[in-house]
Design a protein around this motif. Structure first.
Motif, PDB file in Angstrom:
ATOM      1  N   GLY A   1       1.474  27.712  12.690  1.00  0.00           N
ATOM      2  CA  GLY A   1       2.513  27.050  13.476  1.00  0.00           C
ATOM      3  C   GLY A   1       3.278  26.024  12.662  1.00  0.00           C
ATOM      4  O   GLY A   1       4.509  25.933  12.745  1.00  0.00           O
ATOM      5  N   ILE A   2       2.566  25.259  11.843  1.00  0.00           N
ATOM      6  CA  ILE A   2       3.213  24.257  10.986  1.00  0.00           C
ATOM      7  C   ILE A   2       4.108  24.948   9.960  1.00  0.00           C
ATOM      8  O   ILE A   2       5.240  24.521   9.716  1.00  0.00           O
ATOM      9  CB  ILE A   2       2.154  23.363  10.298  1.00  0.00           C
ATOM     10  N   ILE A   3       3.599  26.031   9.362  1.00  0.00           N
ATOM     11  CA  ILE A   3       4.397  26.767   8.377  1.00  0.00           C
ATOM     12  C   ILE A   3       5.668  27.309   9.029  1.00  0.00           C
ATOM     13  O   ILE A   3       6.763  27.215   8.470  1.00  0.00           O
ATOM     14  CB  ILE A   3       3.568  27.892   7.732  1.00  0.00           C
ATOM     15  N   GLU A   4       5.540  27.871  10.231  1.00  0.00           N
ATOM     16  CA  GLU A   4       6.710  28.404  10.932  1.00  0.00           C
ATOM     17  C   GLU A   4       7.710  27.292  11.247  1.00  0.00           C
ATOM     18  O   GLU A   4       8.920  27.492  11.136  1.00  0.00           O
ATOM     19  CB  GLU A   4       6.283  29.127  12.202  1.00  0.00           C
TER      20      GLU A   4
ATOM     21  N   LEU B   1       4.530  20.972   3.220  1.00  0.00           N
ATOM     22  CA  LEU B   1       3.142  21.192   3.604  1.00  0.00           C
ATOM     23  C   LEU B   1       2.219  20.150   2.982  1.00  0.00           C
ATOM     24  O   LEU B   1       1.302  19.660   3.642  1.00  0.00           O
ATOM     25  CB  LEU B   1       2.703  22.603   3.230  1.00  0.00           C
ATOM     26  N   LEU B   2       2.480  19.793   1.734  1.00  0.00           N
ATOM     27  CA  LEU B   2       1.667  18.734   1.101  1.00  0.00           C
ATOM     28  C   LEU B   2       1.864  17.403   1.829  1.00  0.00           C
ATOM     29  O   LEU B   2       0.902  16.647   1.998  1.00  0.00           O
ATOM     30  CB  LEU B   2       2.039  18.598  -0.389  1.00  0.00           C
ATOM     31  N   ALA B   3       3.096  17.138   2.265  1.00  0.00           N
ATOM     32  CA  ALA B   3       3.360  15.900   3.001  1.00  0.00           C
ATOM     33  C   ALA B   3       2.615  15.872   4.330  1.00  0.00           C
ATOM     34  O   ALA B   3       2.288  14.801   4.845  1.00  0.00           O
ATOM     35  CB  ALA B   3       4.857  15.759   3.229  1.00  0.00           C
ATOM     36  N   ARG B   4       2.317  17.044   4.877  1.00  0.00           N
ATOM     37  CA  ARG B   4       1.582  17.120   6.148  1.00  0.00           C
ATOM     38  C   ARG B   4       0.084  17.299   5.925  1.00  0.00           C
ATOM     39  O   ARG B   4      -0.659  17.555   6.855  1.00  0.00           O
ATOM     40  CB  ARG B   4       2.134  18.280   6.975  1.00  0.00           C
ATOM     41  N   GLY B   5      -0.348  17.206   4.660  1.00  0.00           N
ATOM     42  CA  GLY B   5      -1.774  17.251   4.363  1.00  0.00           C
ATOM     43  C   GLY B   5      -2.356  18.638   4.218  1.00  0.00           C
ATOM     44  O   GLY B   5      -3.567  18.825   4.277  1.00  0.00           O
TER      45      GLY B   5
END
Length: 187
Positions: free
Chosen positions: A124-127, A180-184
């Motif tokens: 979901g985060i990737i999308e 994605l790195l910023a979101r851990g």
């Protein structure tokens, strides 16, 4: 020449991916459904006489053109609504909330519920992050890595050079990795 069965199988297999691609571009579920339906009808009406191996590239091009047409119609509609709204006394706001996509469920039986939930959350985060990419980067990324097209096919579908496809894909992957790195989430 594709048979009715081959055309039907192709459209059934391409439907979900086409919807996701249209939804990422439009951020409107109903609009995405309409665009995909229009693209499928156009393929069936005008290109059913083509060989089956040509259908994926043709459909991708038709879908991209349908998405661009949707934006053109929205722009014209928006201009007229803006002009005509000056004559009305009540101003209704048309809200366009961003909807989150449902993540696909994991298919491995040995996977725990927690693992599936975590995977679904990451997908979901990737999308969401893909949806934030600029349109050309998103288009190149989806065609290359989700539709599994090679650089030449992607360039033909997008109507640009192979170098542009490589540039768009590189920028998209770098932007996604940073987001994605910023979101851990480590890759």
């Amino acid at each position: 020449m594709a048979t009715r069965e081959e055309l039907g199988e192709f459209l059934a297999g391409a439907e979900r991916r086409a919807f996701k691609q249209a939804f990422f571009a439009l951020r409107d579920e109903d609009g995405a459904l309409d665009v995909v339906q229009d693209a499928m009808l156009k393929l069936a009406e005008h290109y059913s006489d083509r060989p089956p191996q040509e259908l994926p590239l043709l459909f991708t091009r038709i879908l991209q053109n349908a998405i661009h047409d949707f934006f053109r119609r929205q722009k014209v509609r928006s201009t007229w609504v803006t002009l005509l709204s000056a004559f009305s006394s009540d101003h209704d706001s048309d809200e366009d909330p961003l909807e989150t996509l449902e993540a696909a469920e994991g298919s491995q039986a040995a996977e725990s519920t927690a693992d599936r939930a975590e995977r679904a959350q990451i997908v979901g985060i990737i999308e969401q992050e893909i949806g934030k990419l600029p349109p050309r980067q998103r288009q190149a990324f989806l065609l290359r890595y989700w539709e599994d097209m090679d650089v030449a096919e992607t360039a033909a579908a997008m109507g640009c050079s192979e170098g542009s496809v490589k540039t768009h894909c590189s920028r998209a992957t770098h932007a996604l990795a940073q987001a994605l790195l910023a979101r851990g989430i480590s890759i």
